[in-house]
Design a protein around this motif. Sequence first.
Motif, PDB file in Angstrom:
ATOM      1  N   MET A   1       0.833  -1.186   0.000  1.00  0.00           N
ATOM      2  CA  MET A   1       0.000   0.000   0.000  1.00  0.00           C
ATOM      3  C   MET A   1       0.877   1.250   0.000  1.00  0.00           C
ATOM      4  O   MET A   1       2.007   1.232   0.468  1.00  0.00           O
ATOM      5  CB  MET A   1      -0.908   0.013   1.226  1.00  0.00           C
ATOM      6  CG  MET A   1      -2.006  -1.019   1.187  1.00  0.00           C
ATOM      7  SD  MET A   1      -3.151  -0.629  -0.136  1.00  0.00           S
ATOM      8  CE  MET A   1      -3.906  -2.194  -0.393  1.00  0.00           C
ATOM      9  N   ALA A   2       0.319   2.327  -0.477  1.00  0.00           N
ATOM     10  CA  ALA A   2       1.057   3.579  -0.608  1.00  0.00           C
ATOM     11  C   ALA A   2       1.094   4.346   0.710  1.00  0.00           C
ATOM     12  O   ALA A   2       0.246   4.163   1.576  1.00  0.00           O
ATOM     13  CB  ALA A   2       0.405   4.441  -1.676  1.00  0.00           C
ATOM     14  N   GLU A   3       2.106   5.199   0.816  1.00  0.00           N
ATOM     15  CA  GLU A   3       2.198   6.167   1.907  1.00  0.00           C
ATOM     16  C   GLU A   3       2.062   7.543   1.255  1.00  0.00           C
ATOM     17  O   GLU A   3       2.856   7.902   0.383  1.00  0.00           O
ATOM     18  CB  GLU A   3       3.568   6.094   2.589  1.00  0.00           C
ATOM     19  CG  GLU A   3       3.856   4.788   3.261  1.00  0.00           C
ATOM     20  CD  GLU A   3       5.255   4.763   3.835  1.00  0.00           C
ATOM     21  OE1 GLU A   3       5.388   4.301   4.970  1.00  0.00           O
ATOM     22  OE2 GLU A   3       6.207   5.206   3.162  1.00  0.00           O
ATOM     23  N   ILE A   4       1.050   8.284   1.664  1.00  0.00           N
ATOM     24  CA  ILE A   4       0.761   9.572   1.042  1.00  0.00           C
ATOM     25  C   ILE A   4       0.540  10.612   2.130  1.00  0.00           C
ATOM     26  O   ILE A   4      -0.192  10.371   3.100  1.00  0.00           O
ATOM     27  CB  ILE A   4      -0.483   9.493   0.135  1.00  0.00           C
ATOM     28  CG1 ILE A   4      -0.274   8.422  -0.939  1.00  0.00           C
ATOM     29  CG2 ILE A   4      -0.790  10.844  -0.503  1.00  0.00           C
ATOM     30  CD1 ILE A   4      -1.484   8.115  -1.770  1.00  0.00           C
ATOM     31  N   ASP A  55       9.231  12.523   9.132  1.00  0.00           N
ATOM     32  CA  ASP A  55       9.103  11.407  10.060  1.00  0.00           C
ATOM     33  C   ASP A  55       7.962  10.453   9.707  1.00  0.00           C
ATOM     34  O   ASP A  55       7.898   9.354  10.229  1.00  0.00           O
ATOM     35  CB  ASP A  55       8.878  11.921  11.484  1.00  0.00           C
ATOM     36  CG  ASP A  55      10.030  12.802  11.960  1.00  0.00           C
ATOM     37  OD1 ASP A  55      11.179  12.518  11.592  1.00  0.00           O
ATOM     38  OD2 ASP A  55       9.751  13.769  12.690  1.00  0.00           O
ATOM     39  N   PHE A  56       7.083  10.870   8.830  1.00  0.00           N
ATOM     40  CA  PHE A  56       5.896  10.096   8.498  1.00  0.00           C
ATOM     41  C   PHE A  56       6.219   8.864   7.644  1.00  0.00           C
ATOM     42  O   PHE A  56       5.653   7.800   7.823  1.00  0.00           O
ATOM     43  CB  PHE A  56       4.880  10.983   7.768  1.00  0.00           C
ATOM     44  CG  PHE A  56       3.692  10.246   7.229  1.00  0.00           C
ATOM     45  CD1 PHE A  56       2.694   9.797   8.077  1.00  0.00           C
ATOM     46  CD2 PHE A  56       3.580   9.980   5.880  1.00  0.00           C
ATOM     47  CE1 PHE A  56       1.596   9.105   7.584  1.00  0.00           C
ATOM     48  CE2 PHE A  56       2.491   9.294   5.374  1.00  0.00           C
ATOM     49  CZ  PHE A  56       1.497   8.855   6.231  1.00  0.00           C
ATOM     50  N   PHE A  57       7.146   9.017   6.741  1.00  0.00           N
ATOM     51  CA  PHE A  57       7.384   7.995   5.734  1.00  0.00           C
ATOM     52  C   PHE A  57       8.386   6.942   6.173  1.00  0.00           C
ATOM     53  O   PHE A  57       9.374   7.231   6.820  1.00  0.00           O
ATOM     54  CB  PHE A  57       7.901   8.638   4.440  1.00  0.00           C
ATOM     55  CG  PHE A  57       6.877   9.498   3.762  1.00  0.00           C
ATOM     56  CD1 PHE A  57       5.928   8.936   2.928  1.00  0.00           C
ATOM     57  CD2 PHE A  57       6.854  10.863   3.953  1.00  0.00           C
ATOM     58  CE1 PHE A  57       4.981   9.712   2.293  1.00  0.00           C
ATOM     59  CE2 PHE A  57       5.915  11.662   3.322  1.00  0.00           C
ATOM     60  CZ  PHE A  57       4.974  11.083   2.498  1.00  0.00           C
ATOM     61  N   GLU A  58       8.113   5.719   5.754  1.00  0.00           N
ATOM     62  CA  GLU A  58       9.084   4.637   5.894  1.00  0.00           C
ATOM     63  C   GLU A  58       9.771   4.394   4.557  1.00  0.00           C
ATOM     64  O   GLU A  58      10.893   3.917   4.506  1.00  0.00           O
ATOM     65  CB  GLU A  58       8.379   3.365   6.367  1.00  0.00           C
ATOM     66  CG  GLU A  58       7.811   3.487   7.767  1.00  0.00           C
ATOM     67  CD  GLU A  58       7.030   2.258   8.172  1.00  0.00           C
ATOM     68  OE1 GLU A  58       7.312   1.160   7.658  1.00  0.00           O
ATOM     69  OE2 GLU A  58       6.127   2.399   9.007  1.00  0.00           O
ATOM     70  N   GLY A  59       9.098   4.694   3.472  1.00  0.00           N
ATOM     71  CA  GLY A  59       9.634   4.474   2.129  1.00  0.00           C
ATOM     72  C   GLY A  59       9.683   5.766   1.349  1.00  0.00           C
ATOM     73  O   GLY A  59       9.892   6.842   1.901  1.00  0.00           O
ATOM     74  N   ARG A  60       9.458   5.640   0.056  1.00  0.00           N
ATOM     75  CA  ARG A  60       9.486   6.782  -0.855  1.00  0.00           C
ATOM     76  C   ARG A  60       8.420   7.794  -0.471  1.00  0.00           C
ATOM     77  O   ARG A  60       7.290   7.424  -0.142  1.00  0.00           O
ATOM     78  CB  ARG A  60       9.239   6.282  -2.269  1.00  0.00           C
ATOM     79  CG  ARG A  60       9.374   7.316  -3.311  1.00  0.00           C
ATOM     80  CD  ARG A  60       9.193   6.669  -4.664  1.00  0.00           C
ATOM     81  NE  ARG A  60       9.529   7.599  -5.717  1.00  0.00           N
ATOM     82  CZ  ARG A  60       9.418   7.309  -6.990  1.00  0.00           C
ATOM     83  NH1 ARG A  60       9.005   6.124  -7.346  1.00  0.00           N
ATOM     84  NH2 ARG A  60       9.719   8.191  -7.896  1.00  0.00           N
ATOM     85  N   GLY A  86      13.921  12.095  -6.174  1.00  0.00           N
ATOM     86  CA  GLY A  86      13.141  10.879  -6.366  1.00  0.00           C
ATOM     87  C   GLY A  86      11.804  10.899  -5.653  1.00  0.00           C
ATOM     88  O   GLY A  86      10.941  10.078  -5.952  1.00  0.00           O
ATOM     89  N   ASP A  87      11.628  11.806  -4.686  1.00  0.00           N
ATOM     90  CA  ASP A  87      10.327  11.937  -4.031  1.00  0.00           C
ATOM     91  C   ASP A  87       9.327  12.501  -5.037  1.00  0.00           C
ATOM     92  O   ASP A  87       9.699  13.171  -6.002  1.00  0.00           O
ATOM     93  CB  ASP A  87      10.418  12.863  -2.820  1.00  0.00           C
ATOM     94  CG  ASP A  87      11.223  12.256  -1.683  1.00  0.00           C
ATOM     95  OD1 ASP A  87      11.420  11.028  -1.675  1.00  0.00           O
ATOM     96  OD2 ASP A  87      11.656  13.020  -0.806  1.00  0.00           O
TER      97      ASP A  87
END
Length: 105
Positions: A1-4, A55-60, A86-87
Amino acid sequence: MAEIFFVGLGRMGKGLGKRLAQRGHKVGGYDPKEENRKIASQYFLTFDSLSKVKDFFEGRRVVWIMVPHSAVDDVLRQLEDFLEEGDIVIDGGNSHYKESQRRYE
C-alpha cells in the motif's frame, strides 16, 4: 500500500485522504488550521507542523499538495528541507500548466 502525505486538509484534501485511508493506504496530513486537522484526524494521522513530513514515511515520499494555486510555491519552499531527489510531489492546487512546468525545472 502507498504512503501519502497531504498538505491542505480542506474539503478536497480531507476527502481524498479519507478515501485512501479507507482503502488501506497509510495517510498523513498537515494544515495550518487546527479545525481542519481535527476533522481530518478522524480518518488519518494529522500533524501540527509541516516538518513532520520527514518522520511520516518509511519508504518513498509522496506529498500531495491540496492548497490554492497561489500558495503552492510557498508550500514547496517549506517542503524543500524535507524532500529528496526521487520523491513525488503532486500539485492538486489547480495551477496553470506553465507554473507546473516551471516548478518541475
